[in-house]
Design a protein around this motif. Structure first.
Motif, PDB file in Angstrom:
ATOM      1  N   ALA A 247       0.832  -1.220   0.000  1.00 64.01           N
ATOM      2  CA  ALA A 247       0.000   0.000   0.000  1.00 64.01           C
ATOM      3  C   ALA A 247       0.858   1.258   0.000  1.00 64.01           C
ATOM      4  CB  ALA A 247      -0.917  -0.006   1.218  1.00 64.01           C
TER       5      ALA A 247
ATOM      6  N   LEU B 140     -12.271   3.391   5.863  1.00 63.19           N
ATOM      7  CA  LEU B 140     -13.152   2.303   5.464  1.00 63.19           C
ATOM      8  C   LEU B 140     -13.458   1.522   6.738  1.00 63.19           C
ATOM      9  CD1 LEU B 140     -14.109   1.204   2.641  1.00 63.19           C
ATOM     10  CD2 LEU B 140     -12.398  -0.560   2.941  1.00 63.19           C
TER      11      LEU B 140
ATOM     12  N   ARG C 254      -3.089  -3.406   3.546  1.00 61.63           N
ATOM     13  CA  ARG C 254      -1.614  -3.353   3.529  1.00 61.63           C
ATOM     14  C   ARG C 254      -0.956  -3.737   2.217  1.00 61.63           C
ATOM     15  NH1 ARG C 254       0.512  -0.688   7.464  1.00 61.63           N
ATOM     16  NH2 ARG C 254      -1.139  -0.481   8.973  1.00 61.63           N
TER      17      ARG C 254
ATOM     18  N   ARG D 184     -11.623   8.072  16.343  1.00 61.07           N
ATOM     19  CA  ARG D 184     -11.631   6.668  15.927  1.00 61.07           C
ATOM     20  C   ARG D 184     -12.029   5.773  17.107  1.00 61.07           C
ATOM     21  NH1 ARG D 184      -6.248   4.068  13.035  1.00 61.07           N
ATOM     22  NH2 ARG D 184      -7.278   2.529  11.733  1.00 61.07           N
TER      23      ARG D 184
HETATM   24  C1  B12 Z   1      -0.314   8.831   1.696  1.00 64.76           C
HETATM   25  C2  B12 Z   1      -1.172   8.286   2.801  1.00 64.76           C
HETATM   26  C3  B12 Z   1      -1.311   9.051   3.949  1.00 64.76           C
HETATM   27  C4  B12 Z   1      -0.759  10.468   4.067  1.00 64.76           C
HETATM   28  C5  B12 Z   1      -1.761  11.426   3.314  1.00 64.76           C
HETATM   29  C6  B12 Z   1      -1.257  12.784   2.929  1.00 64.76           C
HETATM   30  C7  B12 Z   1      -0.291  12.784   1.786  1.00 64.76           C
HETATM   31  N1  B12 Z   1       0.863  13.327   2.066  1.00 64.76           N
HETATM   32  O1  B12 Z   1      -0.564  12.284   0.681  1.00 64.76           O
HETATM   33  C8  B12 Z   1      -0.703  10.664   5.614  1.00 64.76           C
HETATM   34  C9  B12 Z   1       0.678  10.292   6.105  1.00 64.76           C
HETATM   35  C10 B12 Z   1      -1.064  12.022   6.142  1.00 64.76           C
HETATM   36  C11 B12 Z   1      -1.700   9.577   6.073  1.00 64.76           C
HETATM   37  C12 B12 Z   1      -2.207   9.571   7.339  1.00 64.76           C
HETATM   38  C13 B12 Z   1      -3.060   8.594   7.823  1.00 64.76           C
HETATM   39  N2  B12 Z   1      -3.460   7.477   7.179  1.00 64.76           N
HETATM   40 CO1  B12 Z   1      -3.069   7.132   5.325  1.00 64.76          CO
HETATM   41  N3  B12 Z   1      -2.525   6.495   3.649  1.00 64.76           N
HETATM   42  C14 B12 Z   1      -1.811   7.022   2.692  1.00 64.76           C
HETATM   43  C15 B12 Z   1      -1.707   6.049   1.506  1.00 64.76           C
HETATM   44  C16 B12 Z   1      -0.321   5.370   1.526  1.00 64.76           C
HETATM   45  C17 B12 Z   1      -1.978   6.651   0.128  1.00 64.76           C
HETATM   46  C18 B12 Z   1      -3.227   7.575   0.055  1.00 64.76           C
HETATM   47  C19 B12 Z   1      -3.470   7.960  -1.392  1.00 64.76           C
HETATM   48  O2  B12 Z   1      -2.714   8.727  -1.954  1.00 64.76           O
HETATM   49  N4  B12 Z   1      -4.508   7.385  -2.009  1.00 64.76           N
HETATM   50  C20 B12 Z   1      -4.790   7.570  -3.426  1.00 64.76           C
HETATM   51  C21 B12 Z   1      -5.601   8.840  -3.714  1.00 64.76           C
HETATM   52  C22 B12 Z   1      -6.017   8.988  -5.175  1.00 64.76           C
HETATM   53  O3  B12 Z   1      -6.851   8.739  -3.033  1.00 64.76           O
HETATM   54  P1  B12 Z   1      -7.333   9.947  -2.132  1.00 64.76           P
HETATM   55  O4  B12 Z   1      -8.596   9.520  -1.467  1.00 64.76           O
HETATM   56  O5  B12 Z   1      -7.314  11.245  -2.838  1.00 64.76           O
HETATM   57  O6  B12 Z   1      -6.143   9.933  -1.085  1.00 64.76           O
HETATM   58  C23 B12 Z   1      -6.062  10.836  -0.038  1.00 64.76           C
HETATM   59  C24 B12 Z   1      -6.668  10.251   1.187  1.00 64.76           C
HETATM   60  O7  B12 Z   1      -6.500   8.828   1.182  1.00 64.76           O
HETATM   61  C25 B12 Z   1      -5.838  10.885   2.271  1.00 64.76           C
HETATM   62  N5  B12 Z   1      -5.600   9.953   3.378  1.00 64.76           N
HETATM   63  C26 B12 Z   1      -4.570   9.150   3.571  1.00 64.76           C
HETATM   64  N6  B12 Z   1      -4.742   8.423   4.702  1.00 64.76           N
HETATM   65  C27 B12 Z   1      -5.934   8.764   5.183  1.00 64.76           C
HETATM   66  C28 B12 Z   1      -6.620   8.337   6.308  1.00 64.76           C
HETATM   67  C29 B12 Z   1      -7.864   8.899   6.591  1.00 64.76           C
HETATM   68  C30 B12 Z   1      -8.590   8.470   7.801  1.00 64.76           C
HETATM   69  C31 B12 Z   1      -8.425   9.881   5.720  1.00 64.76           C
HETATM   70  C32 B12 Z   1      -9.747  10.510   5.990  1.00 64.76           C
HETATM   71  C33 B12 Z   1      -7.733  10.310   4.595  1.00 64.76           C
HETATM   72  C34 B12 Z   1      -6.494   9.737   4.349  1.00 64.76           C
HETATM   73  O8  B12 Z   1      -4.595  11.284   1.703  1.00 64.76           O
HETATM   74  C35 B12 Z   1      -4.600  11.018   0.307  1.00 64.76           C
HETATM   75  C36 B12 Z   1      -3.873  12.083  -0.455  1.00 64.76           C
HETATM   76  O9  B12 Z   1      -4.413  13.337  -0.205  1.00 64.76           O
HETATM   77  C37 B12 Z   1      -2.865   5.051   1.845  1.00 64.76           C
HETATM   78  C38 B12 Z   1      -2.631   3.633   1.346  1.00 64.76           C
HETATM   79  C39 B12 Z   1      -3.097   3.530  -0.072  1.00 64.76           C
HETATM   80  N7  B12 Z   1      -2.225   3.135  -0.957  1.00 64.76           N
HETATM   81  O10 B12 Z   1      -4.269   3.827  -0.331  1.00 64.76           O
HETATM   82  C40 B12 Z   1      -2.940   5.152   3.383  1.00 64.76           C
HETATM   83  C41 B12 Z   1      -4.289   4.898   4.067  1.00 64.76           C
HETATM   84  C42 B12 Z   1      -5.407   5.561   3.279  1.00 64.76           C
HETATM   85  N8  B12 Z   1      -4.118   5.590   5.350  1.00 64.76           N
HETATM   86  C43 B12 Z   1      -4.689   4.980   6.335  1.00 64.76           C
HETATM   87  C44 B12 Z   1      -4.685   5.424   7.701  1.00 64.76           C
HETATM   88  C45 B12 Z   1      -5.330   4.490   8.718  1.00 64.76           C
HETATM   89  C46 B12 Z   1      -4.115   6.636   8.044  1.00 64.76           C
HETATM   90  C47 B12 Z   1      -4.038   7.214   9.482  1.00 64.76           C
HETATM   91  C48 B12 Z   1      -5.355   7.167  10.250  1.00 64.76           C
HETATM   92  C49 B12 Z   1      -2.911   6.439  10.198  1.00 64.76           C
HETATM   93  C50 B12 Z   1      -2.632   6.860  11.594  1.00 64.76           C
HETATM   94  N9  B12 Z   1      -2.980   6.023  12.516  1.00 64.76           N
HETATM   95  O11 B12 Z   1      -2.101   7.909  11.810  1.00 64.76           O
HETATM   96  C51 B12 Z   1      -3.555   8.657   9.232  1.00 64.76           C
HETATM   97  C52 B12 Z   1      -4.614   9.722   9.465  1.00 64.76           C
HETATM   98  C53 B12 Z   1      -4.985  10.558   8.272  1.00 64.76           C
HETATM   99  C54 B12 Z   1      -5.744  11.771   8.665  1.00 64.76           C
HETATM  100  N10 B12 Z   1      -6.807  11.613   9.387  1.00 64.76           N
HETATM  101  O12 B12 Z   1      -5.327  12.835   8.357  1.00 64.76           O
HETATM  102  C55 B12 Z   1      -5.338   3.685   5.892  1.00 64.76           C
HETATM  103  C56 B12 Z   1      -6.868   3.735   5.823  1.00 64.76           C
HETATM  104  C57 B12 Z   1      -7.470   2.413   6.318  1.00 64.76           C
HETATM  105  C58 B12 Z   1      -8.957   2.443   6.278  1.00 64.76           C
HETATM  106  N11 B12 Z   1      -9.551   1.568   7.072  1.00 64.76           N
HETATM  107  O13 B12 Z   1      -9.578   3.214   5.577  1.00 64.76           O
HETATM  108  C59 B12 Z   1      -4.616   3.432   4.519  1.00 64.76           C
HETATM  109  C60 B12 Z   1      -5.436   2.642   3.488  1.00 64.76           C
HETATM  110  C61 B12 Z   1      -3.293   2.662   4.854  1.00 64.76           C
HETATM  111  C62 B12 Z   1      -3.463   1.308   5.488  1.00 64.76           C
HETATM  112  N12 B12 Z   1      -2.370   0.655   5.678  1.00 64.76           N
HETATM  113  O14 B12 Z   1      -4.504   0.788   5.799  1.00 64.76           O
HETATM  114  N13 B12 Z   1      -1.934   8.667   5.105  1.00 64.76           N
END
Ligand code: B12
Ligand code: SF4
Ligand code: SF4
Length: 238
Positions: free
Chosen positions: A103, A132, A144, A208
């Motif tokens: 991931a 999710l 993951r 959460r």
């Molecule tokens: C990059 C990333 C982050 C970055 C996002 C900012 C950035 N610099 O891009 C950071 C480091 C901040 C982050 C943090 C977290 N993340 Co994150 N993240 C990812 C990752 C690797 C890619 C996201 C992405 O680019 N998606 C693709 C784009 C097109 O979709 P998008 O919807 O526009 O993506 C945005 C959102 O996903 C958002 N985002 C990322 N994480 C999360 C988590 C939450 C709760 C929310 C609302 C948004 C969010 O950031 C993305 C870019 O803007 C994913 C794994 C994956 N490959 O999906 C995990 C993932 C989405 N994250 C996850 C989690 C759990 C978190 C955290 C809660 C972890 C923690 N305990 O601290 C935090 C909280 C986020 C928040 N509330 O602000 C989980 C979600 C699981 C689920 N059940 O939905 C994932 C799937 C990873 C995993 N191993 O399970 N994350």
């Protein structure tokens, strides 16, 4: 197509023992429709017919990880552990040719959206928390890795009738220390901003923890602190 539960046998048992207790399967065409071009199968793995989604709910993954040799690694230990298990799955007899994908893998500056992939594979529904949420594990679900494989696995289906936030009084929103859950969509920027100034959000997320779903599956303090720190590092805040 094969039997409905492709992971009922030894491979499923191996993955669950390793902490991957939330598993889903996508057809190759469905996967391709959800990922950006650098992740499409034609580029990554043209032989693939199915994609296995490795998720984990509750404490199982962290408990298995802390007992593993990778737990003592200084860099990305949980990713190293996940990679070993996903590679073992890819090499499993009967999977045909296969390859894993984490991931955290960024290609040409973008990630594959694992939340969308997990949702399509029936591992949960979107929530007010932005996460999710899984019917049993609630928000304590992580997604993951993927295993792209030549084997034709029976796909799991999206949970169309699971809409847990509808009609919920949303204690998650009341528990948030910022304004992240104040609007109709989770405000990631507001959350990040709050996390930088609010000590209560450094190692845990009270929103959460307040979710009505899967409370008994909440991560241990140590596990949650590990994930929160990893996210801060990834976001460049540490
Ligand atoms: C990059 C990333 C982050 C970055 C996002 C900012 C950035 N610099 O891009 C950071 C480091 C901040 C982050 C943090 C977290 N993340 Co994150 N993240 C990812 C990752 C690797 C890619 C996201 C992405 O680019 N998606 C693709 C784009 C097109 O979709 P998008 O919807 O526009 O993506 C945005 C959102 O996903 C958002 N985002 C990322 N994480 C999360 C988590 C939450 C709760 C929310 C609302 C948004 C969010 O950031 C993305 C870019 O803007 C994913 C794994 C994956 N490959 O999906 C995990 C993932 C989405 N994250 C996850 C989690 C759990 C978190 C955290 C809660 C972890 C923690 N305990 O601290 C935090 C909280 C986020 C928040 N509330 O602000 C989980 C979600 C699981 C689920 N059940 O939905 C994932 C799937 C990873 C995993 N191993 O399970 N994350
Ligand atoms: S980490 Fe803090 S600001 Fe972000 S959702 Fe959780 S409680 Fe709200
Ligand atoms: S507490 Fe209710 S509204 Fe908030 S995420 Fe959980 S199910 Fe959805």
């Amino acid at each position: 197509m094969e039997t409905p539960d492709p992971l009922a046998g030894a491979l499923g048992a191996f993955l669950r023992a390793a902490g991957f207790n939330a598993l889903g399967v996508l057809e190759a065409s469905r996967y391709d429709s959800l990922v950006p071009p650098p992740f499409r199968l034609g580029l990554l793995f043209p032989l693939a017919r199915s994609v296995l989604v490795l998720g984990s709910g509750g404490r199982a993954l962290f408990d298995a990880f802390v007992r593993s040799p990778e737990a003592s690694f200084t860099q990305d230990p949980l990713d190293a552990y996940t990679r070993r298990i996903a590679d073992a799955c890819a090499a499993w007899p009967g999977m045909g040719a296969a390859r894993s994908l984490l991931a955290t893998e960024c290609r040409s500056g973008v990630f594959a959206d694992f939340v969308a992939l997990g949702r399509a594979a029936g591992l949960g529904a979107p929530s007010r928390l932005g996460l999710l949420v899984h019917p049993e594990f609630g928000p304590w679900l992580s997604l993951r890795a993927l295993v792209l494989c030549e084997r034709d696995l029976f796909p799991t289906r999206e949970l169309e009738r699971f809409a847990p936030c509808e009609g919920c009084p949303a204690p998650c929103a009341d528990a948030c220390h910022g304004e992240a859950l104040a609007g109709p969509r989770f405000d990631t920027a507001a959350c990040l901003k709050t996390r930088l100034r609010e000590p209560a959000c450094k190692s845990r997320c009270d929103a959460r923890r307040a979710c009505v779903l899967g409370r008994e599956h909440g991560y241990s303090e140590r596990a949650e602190a590990h994930h929160m720190r990893a996210a801060r590092v990834l976001a460049g805040a540490d």
